[in-house]
Design a protein around this motif. Structure first.
Motif, PDB file in Angstrom:
ATOM      1  N   SER A  34       0.823  -1.197   0.000  1.00 57.26           N
ATOM      2  CA  SER A  34       0.000   0.000   0.000  1.00 57.26           C
ATOM      3  C   SER A  34       0.861   1.252   0.000  1.00 57.26           C
ATOM      4  O   SER A  34       1.650   1.481   0.926  1.00 57.26           O
ATOM      5  CB  SER A  34      -0.891   0.004   1.244  1.00 57.26           C
ATOM      6  N   GLY A  35       0.709   2.066  -1.036  1.00 56.96           N
ATOM      7  CA  GLY A  35       1.419   3.339  -1.097  1.00 56.96           C
ATOM      8  C   GLY A  35       1.033   4.254   0.052  1.00 56.96           C
ATOM      9  O   GLY A  35       1.868   4.959   0.621  1.00 56.96           O
ATOM     10  N   THR A  36      -0.222   4.225   0.437  1.00 50.69           N
ATOM     11  CA  THR A  36      -0.697   5.053   1.546  1.00 50.69           C
ATOM     12  C   THR A  36      -0.033   4.637   2.858  1.00 50.69           C
ATOM     13  O   THR A  36       0.430   5.483   3.628  1.00 50.69           O
ATOM     14  CB  THR A  36      -2.232   4.943   1.676  1.00 50.69           C
ATOM     15  N   ALA A  37       0.043   3.336   3.091  1.00 57.00           N
ATOM     16  CA  ALA A  37       0.673   2.848   4.324  1.00 57.00           C
ATOM     17  C   ALA A  37       2.160   3.170   4.341  1.00 57.00           C
ATOM     18  O   ALA A  37       2.718   3.562   5.378  1.00 57.00           O
ATOM     19  CB  ALA A  37       0.454   1.342   4.468  1.00 57.00           C
ATOM     20  N   MET A  38       2.833   3.028   3.196  1.00 56.93           N
ATOM     21  CA  MET A  38       4.266   3.311   3.142  1.00 56.93           C
ATOM     22  C   MET A  38       4.529   4.811   3.295  1.00 56.93           C
ATOM     23  O   MET A  38       5.505   5.223   3.910  1.00 56.93           O
ATOM     24  CB  MET A  38       4.877   2.794   1.842  1.00 56.93           C
ATOM     25  N   GLN A  39       3.641   5.642   2.762  1.00 61.92           N
ATOM     26  CA  GLN A  39       3.784   7.094   2.950  1.00 61.92           C
ATOM     27  C   GLN A  39       3.629   7.442   4.427  1.00 61.92           C
ATOM     28  O   GLN A  39       4.383   8.251   4.962  1.00 61.92           O
ATOM     29  CB  GLN A  39       2.748   7.858   2.116  1.00 61.92           C
ATOM     30  N   ALA A  40       2.690   6.821   5.106  1.00 61.42           N
ATOM     31  CA  ALA A  40       2.490   7.074   6.535  1.00 61.42           C
ATOM     32  C   ALA A  40       3.726   6.649   7.333  1.00 61.42           C
ATOM     33  O   ALA A  40       4.172   7.359   8.241  1.00 61.42           O
ATOM     34  CB  ALA A  40       1.246   6.349   7.043  1.00 61.42           C
ATOM     35  N   LEU A  41       4.296   5.510   6.984  1.00 68.18           N
ATOM     36  CA  LEU A  41       5.508   5.051   7.648  1.00 68.18           C
ATOM     37  C   LEU A  41       6.664   6.013   7.400  1.00 68.18           C
ATOM     38  O   LEU A  41       7.403   6.379   8.316  1.00 68.18           O
ATOM     39  CB  LEU A  41       5.879   3.646   7.169  1.00 68.18           C
TER      40      LEU A  41
END
Length: 166
Positions: A34-41
């Motif tokens: 997930s791009g969204t999850a990796m951006q949050a990380l």
């Protein structure tokens, strides 16, 4: 500091979220990332580093106040790289370029700002370099080699291969 506008650079890499070429079974079957999850990380990692920035600024100010900054080398390095969705992988100790390369930044007293080298050093080269800069002698033969000469703008003969383990 608001980091909402800071986009993770790896999200735009062609390797993000994909497997390319011939891949062994464990990598071919990895779930989507997930791009969204990796951006949050990524944002959380940057927030953690802001505390490091404050601590480093305090250290540099202290060295300056006690008149030792002009005699002090400061090394910044990581012990590993990490995949954050490239090749559909997450983690370290993986034999992909993104996990093999780690940044190394050295503040050299009296050196010009912004100078860089593409010399392929490894973590094992840090100890011999620090020993050399300190004018000391190691108690045993080191695994790495000193790159102190490079820090002072000299060309040094260097290896053309490196052992990579995982």
């Amino acid at each position: 500091v608001d980091l909402e506008h800071v986009r993770a650079p790896f999200l735009s890499k062609p390797t993000f979220g994909t497997t390319q070429g011939l891949q062994p079974e464990p990598w071919r079957t990895q779930p989507s990332v997930s791009g969204t999850a990796m951006q949050a990380l990524f944002t959380r990692c940057i927030q953690s580093l802001q505390d490091v920035d404050v601590a480093v600024a305090r250290l540099i100010a202290t060295l300056r106040n006690v008149h030792q900054l002009r005699h002090t080398y400061v090394f910044f390095v990581s012990d590993n790289g990490v995949l954050l969705g490239e090749h559909r992988m997450f983690g370290k100790d993986l034999l992909f370029e993104e996990a093999l390369r780690v940044p190394l930044v050295v503040r050299v007293p009296g050196a010009r700002r912004g100078h860089s080298s593409r010399l392929p050093v490894t973590l094992t080269d840090l100890a011999p370099t620090i020993v050399s800069l300190a004018g000391a002698t190691a108690g045993r033969r080191p695994d790495g080699r000193s790159f102190a000469g490079v820090l002072h703008g000299h060309r040094v003969p260097w290896r053309d291969t490196q052992l990579i383990q995982s």
